[in-house]
Write a protein that holds these residues in place. Structure first.
Motif, mmCIF file in Angstrom:
data_model
loop_
_atom_site.group_PDB
_atom_site.id
_atom_site.type_symbol
_atom_site.label_atom_id
_atom_site.label_comp_id
_atom_site.label_asym_id
_atom_site.label_seq_id
_atom_site.Cartn_x
_atom_site.Cartn_y
_atom_site.Cartn_z
ATOM 1 N N LEU A 321 0.728 -1.235 0.022
ATOM 2 C CA LEU A 321 -0.039 -0.100 0.061
ATOM 3 C C LEU A 321 0.824 1.218 -0.018
ATOM 4 O O LEU A 321 0.609 2.175 -0.667
ATOM 5 C CB LEU A 321 -0.797 -0.057 1.078
ATOM 6 N N GLN A 322 1.875 1.357 0.822
ATOM 7 C CA GLN A 322 2.843 2.452 0.950
ATOM 8 C C GLN A 322 3.475 2.711 -0.422
ATOM 9 O O GLN A 322 3.888 3.685 -0.795
ATOM 10 C CB GLN A 322 3.859 2.612 2.066
ATOM 11 N N VAL A 323 3.853 1.498 -1.049
ATOM 12 C CA VAL A 323 4.716 1.610 -2.409
ATOM 13 C C VAL A 323 3.637 2.291 -3.324
ATOM 14 O O VAL A 323 4.091 3.272 -4.148
ATOM 15 C CB VAL A 323 5.212 0.469 -2.894
ATOM 16 N N PHE A 324 2.645 1.823 -3.197
ATOM 17 C CA PHE A 324 1.488 2.343 -4.190
ATOM 18 C C PHE A 324 1.208 3.691 -4.067
ATOM 19 O O PHE A 324 1.220 4.368 -5.138
ATOM 20 C CB PHE A 324 0.334 1.402 -4.278
ATOM 21 N N THR A 325 1.070 4.026 -2.862
ATOM 22 C CA THR A 325 0.786 5.649 -2.630
ATOM 23 C C THR A 325 1.885 6.365 -3.006
ATOM 24 O O THR A 325 1.788 7.377 -3.589
ATOM 25 C CB THR A 325 0.608 5.553 -1.109
ATOM 26 N N ARG A 326 3.054 6.047 -2.702
ATOM 27 C CA ARG A 326 4.189 6.762 -3.360
ATOM 28 C C ARG A 326 4.210 6.884 -4.708
ATOM 29 O O ARG A 326 4.355 8.066 -5.276
ATOM 30 C CB ARG A 326 5.637 6.127 -2.756
ATOM 31 N N CYS A 327 4.012 5.854 -5.441
ATOM 32 C CA CYS A 327 4.105 5.766 -6.945
ATOM 33 C C CYS A 327 2.650 6.731 -7.489
ATOM 34 O O CYS A 327 2.884 7.327 -8.135
ATOM 35 C CB CYS A 327 3.931 4.440 -7.574
ATOM 36 N N PHE A 328 1.600 6.731 -6.683
ATOM 37 C CA PHE A 328 0.503 7.266 -7.029
ATOM 38 C C PHE A 328 0.695 8.855 -6.917
ATOM 39 O O PHE A 328 0.332 9.592 -7.970
ATOM 40 C CB PHE A 328 -0.561 6.957 -6.167
ATOM 41 N N VAL A 329 1.305 9.294 -5.797
ATOM 42 C CA VAL A 329 1.434 10.541 -5.703
ATOM 43 C C VAL A 329 2.467 11.275 -6.818
ATOM 44 O O VAL A 329 2.487 12.248 -7.222
ATOM 45 C CB VAL A 329 2.215 10.806 -4.091
ATOM 46 N N GLU A 330 3.594 10.248 -6.922
ATOM 47 C CA GLU A 330 4.354 10.874 -8.141
ATOM 48 C C GLU A 330 3.945 10.861 -9.519
ATOM 49 O O GLU A 330 4.002 11.971 -10.355
ATOM 50 C CB GLU A 330 5.793 10.021 -8.139
ATOM 51 N N ALA A 331 2.924 10.007 -9.705
ATOM 52 C CA ALA A 331 2.207 10.070 -11.044
ATOM 53 C C ALA A 331 1.110 11.363 -11.175
ATOM 54 O O ALA A 331 0.859 12.098 -12.050
ATOM 55 C CB ALA A 331 1.322 8.679 -11.318
ATOM 56 N N LEU A 332 0.502 11.578 -9.894
ATOM 57 C CA LEU A 332 -0.122 12.681 -9.779
ATOM 58 C C LEU A 332 0.516 13.997 -10.088
ATOM 59 O O LEU A 332 0.043 14.966 -10.865
ATOM 60 C CB LEU A 332 -0.832 12.528 -8.240
ATOM 61 N N GLU A 333 1.509 14.380 -9.416
ATOM 62 C CA GLU A 333 2.409 15.260 -9.581
ATOM 63 C C GLU A 333 2.840 15.425 -11.074
ATOM 64 O O GLU A 333 3.087 16.631 -11.631
ATOM 65 C CB GLU A 333 3.621 15.279 -8.531
ATOM 66 N N LYS A 334 3.205 14.301 -11.457
ATOM 67 C CA LYS A 334 3.900 14.424 -13.093
ATOM 68 C C LYS A 334 2.739 14.829 -14.098
ATOM 69 O O LYS A 334 2.967 15.429 -14.769
ATOM 70 C CB LYS A 334 4.538 12.890 -13.415
ATOM 71 N N GLU A 335 1.191 14.363 -13.797
ATOM 72 C CA GLU A 335 0.240 14.664 -14.677
ATOM 73 C C GLU A 335 -0.314 15.990 -14.435
ATOM 74 O O GLU A 335 -0.715 16.582 -15.573
ATOM 75 C CB GLU A 335 -0.618 13.496 -14.297
ATOM 76 N N ASN A 336 -0.383 16.417 -13.327
ATOM 77 C CA ASN A 336 -1.055 17.778 -12.790
ATOM 78 C C ASN A 336 -0.123 18.696 -12.447
ATOM 79 O O ASN A 336 0.093 18.701 -11.032
ATOM 80 C CB ASN A 336 -2.213 17.153 -11.819
ATOM 81 N N LYS A 337 0.275 19.453 -13.266
ATOM 82 C CA LYS A 337 1.160 20.812 -12.612
ATOM 83 C C LYS A 337 0.102 21.422 -11.852
ATOM 84 O O LYS A 337 0.340 22.038 -10.824
ATOM 85 C CB LYS A 337 1.580 21.529 -13.779
ATOM 86 N N GLN A 338 -1.284 21.481 -12.208
ATOM 87 C CA GLN A 338 -2.164 22.230 -11.503
ATOM 88 C C GLN A 338 -3.521 21.118 -11.464
ATOM 89 O O GLN A 338 -3.773 20.569 -12.311
ATOM 90 C CB GLN A 338 -2.789 23.061 -12.286
#
Length: 567
Positions: A321-338
């Motif tokens: 779960l923690q690895v998924f969350t880290r990867c998810f947050v990274e993807a979110l930041e990469k996809e959404n500057k805003q």
């Protein structure tokens, strides 16, 4: 006729003779005989496919030398095709599957290439029954002097591109019904494609179907089509862009659920995985990137919730779960500057301010302020959990479930308790944070008792930290192991082991006795795996935080390698 594979060769010869008779005559009696035998022929095709799917194309030709003639006669018989496509959905798939069994993905010689081309020609003809008659194409190419092997691959490619164009025009034309493909045709097309999804020629069509958006109130794609595409994706038999996979999971929930189950099975069935390997699995699954869509995230998150509840908070599930969350947050930041969606959309039961604090990257906070950040997180969580003033944010479980998404903060708190030179009363907030991280089931009284136990052990460890000599027995006594007091709850014991392991990594004298202490601690396989997981998580977190502790890092790496060899 025999109904098993033993009698298949004789059945094969029977149907070859029948097809030859049907092919050579078009009398009323022949047509009636064809229609009369169609259900039996359907059963024969099913048995034939069961045999073919266990063989490669060379073995098929060796066992059934005239299979090409049989399938060709089948595909060109108008009565059989009418029955297959209009009345027998299963036969439609089986006929196409039989043809697919003949295709060699990597032809080694001209004979195999010709067989592939010929088979694609039959597939083109079958698809043409879905679209239109291609007799005119045959006549035209014959006049030009082209052989079927010359134009069938191109015809198949053009037919696929034509269908793709039609589906995309559907999307562009919106409610312009004169130019839209009827929903029934879209559904029928997806059904026809079920056995074809792994063929490279059809990938553009599969993608166009998945990204098709009509205005129908119900899903138009055939469920078996979605199942087939998802299975092919999981087995790496198809390459589709992220947009197509996202559409698949949004329009067909079972596919998303099966992807999560596949991930869990992959992690459980393989050898104990390093977190870096789990991270590769996770990113390769496309789940973190797809979870940037809140609907996907909520389903994935719910499945993690159920997995934690079913396994009583198993460390492997927590780490995943923690690895998924880290990867998810990274993807979110990469996809959404805003950000397109507020974090409240992803964590509807959590305090928005708490979510924002937990989302901070520790590496962006000066190391000297880590203690302050941890204290702030502890105070916010305690207010939600114990003060009962935030009922809209759910009970203790919701707060714990949110916190363990970002489990690195608890690991940092354990390190800070041993390495910080804070005042005596300062660690109370960190102690509460560690006690809370043990599990959601503990009430206020049990957390308070855990804090007392941990504080006593911590006090002993701090004294040992200043001692000129250090032994494994001293550390065992400091942990209160082997005493006559009441046994500690398992969660409390686990927390104390985490403190002891941190002590061994950070204390100057801990390195010399680390192996002996771990031998005394690891009395069961479960504790051994727990220690391995702790060391792996620590190294993974240090890499992400760029922690400069060469001696501690080297010890952790050596211990992890040794324990993995013993496990």
């Amino acid at each position: 006729m025999a109904q098993d594979s033993v009698g298949l060769p004789s059945d094969f010869q029977f149907w070859m003779r029948k097809l030859s008779v049907w092919d050579q005559a078009s009398t009323l009696e022949t047509q009636q005989d064809t229609c009369l035998h169609l259900p039996q022929f359907q059963e024969f095709l099913r048995q034939l496919y069961e045999a073919l799917k266990e063989m490669d194309s060379n073995a098929i030709i060796e066992r059934f030398p005239t299979i090409g003639q049989l399938l060709a006669k089948t595909c060109w018989n108008p009565f059989i095709l009418a029955y297959v496509f209009l009345f027998a959905d299963e036969s439609q798939k089986i006929l196409i599957w039989c043809l697919c069994c003949l295709i060699k993905k990597d032809p080694q010689n001209s004979g195999e290439s010709k067989l592939n081309s010929w088979t694609r020609g039959l597939l083109s003809h079958i698809l043409s029954t879905f679209r239109s008659d291609i007799k005119e194409v045959d006549l035209f190419t014959q006049v030009l002097g082209y052989a079927p092997t010359d134009y069938y691959p191109g015809l198949l490619k053009n037919m696929v591109l034509s269908l793709v164009s039609e589906l995309r025009e559907n999307h562009l034309n919106g409610f312009n019904t004169q130019r839209r493909m009827a929903p029934e045709r879209v559904r029928s097309l997806s059904r026809v494609c079920v056995p074809l999804v792994t063929l490279p020629d059809f990938e553009p069509l599969v993608e166009a179907l998945l990204t098709y958006h009509g205005h129908e109130p119900q899903e138009v794609l055939w469920p078996e089509f979605c199942d087939a595409v998802n299975e092919a994706f999981l087995l790496k038999k198809i390459s589709l862009p992220m947009s197509a996979i996202l559409c698949l999971w949004l329009r067909h929930l079972p596919s998303l659920e099966n992807t999560m189950l596949h991930l869990f099975e992959k992690l459980i069935s393989s050898e104990r995985n390093f977190l870096k390997r789990i991270e590769c699995f996770m990113k390769d699954s496309l789940l973190p990137a797809a979870a940037c869509h809140p609907a996907i995230f909520r389903v994935v998150d719910e499945m993690f919730r159920y997995a934690l509840l079913e396994t009583d908070g198993a460390l492997e599930v927590l780490a995943t779960l923690q690895v998924f969350t880290r990867c998810f947050v990274e993807a979110l930041e990469k996809e959404n500057k805003q950000l397109k969606f507020a974090f409240k959309t992803y964590f509807p039961y959590a305090s928005p301010s708490l979510v924002m604090v937990l989302l901070q990257h520790p590496q962006d906070i000066p190391q000297g302020l880590w203690h302050q950040a941890l204290k702030h997180i502890s105070e916010m969580l305690k207010e939600v959990v114990e003060d009962q003033t935030h009922g809209s944010y759910g009970g203790p479980f919701e707060s714990w479930f949110l916190f363990v998404h970002f489990g690195g903060w608890a690991d940092m708190a354990a390190e800070q308790l041993l390495t910080s030179e804070a005042e005596a009363e300062a660690p109370e907030a960190l102690l509460w944070l560690l006690a809370f991280s043990c599990g959601p089931g503990a009430g206020r009284q049990q957390r308070a008792q855990t804090m007392v136990e941990v504080k006593a052990v911590l006090s002993c460890l701090m004294k040992l930290l200043r001692s000129p000599t250090l032994s494994a027995r001293d550390l065992q006594a400091a942990a209160g192991e082997g005493g006559e007091g009441a046994p500690r709850p398992p969660a409390c014991q686990q927390l104390i082991r985490r403190l002891l392991l941190n002590f061994l990594l950070w204390a100057p004298g801990g390195h010399a006795i680390a192996r002996e202490v771990i031998t005394l601690m690891a009395q069961t396989d479960a504790i051994m795996h727990e220690i391995i997981g702790f060391l792996d998580q620590t190294l993974y977190r240090w890499d992400r935080l760029c922690v400069e502790a060469p001696r501690s890092r080297k010890l952790a790496q050596e211990l992890l390698a040794e324990l993995r060899g013993q496990a």
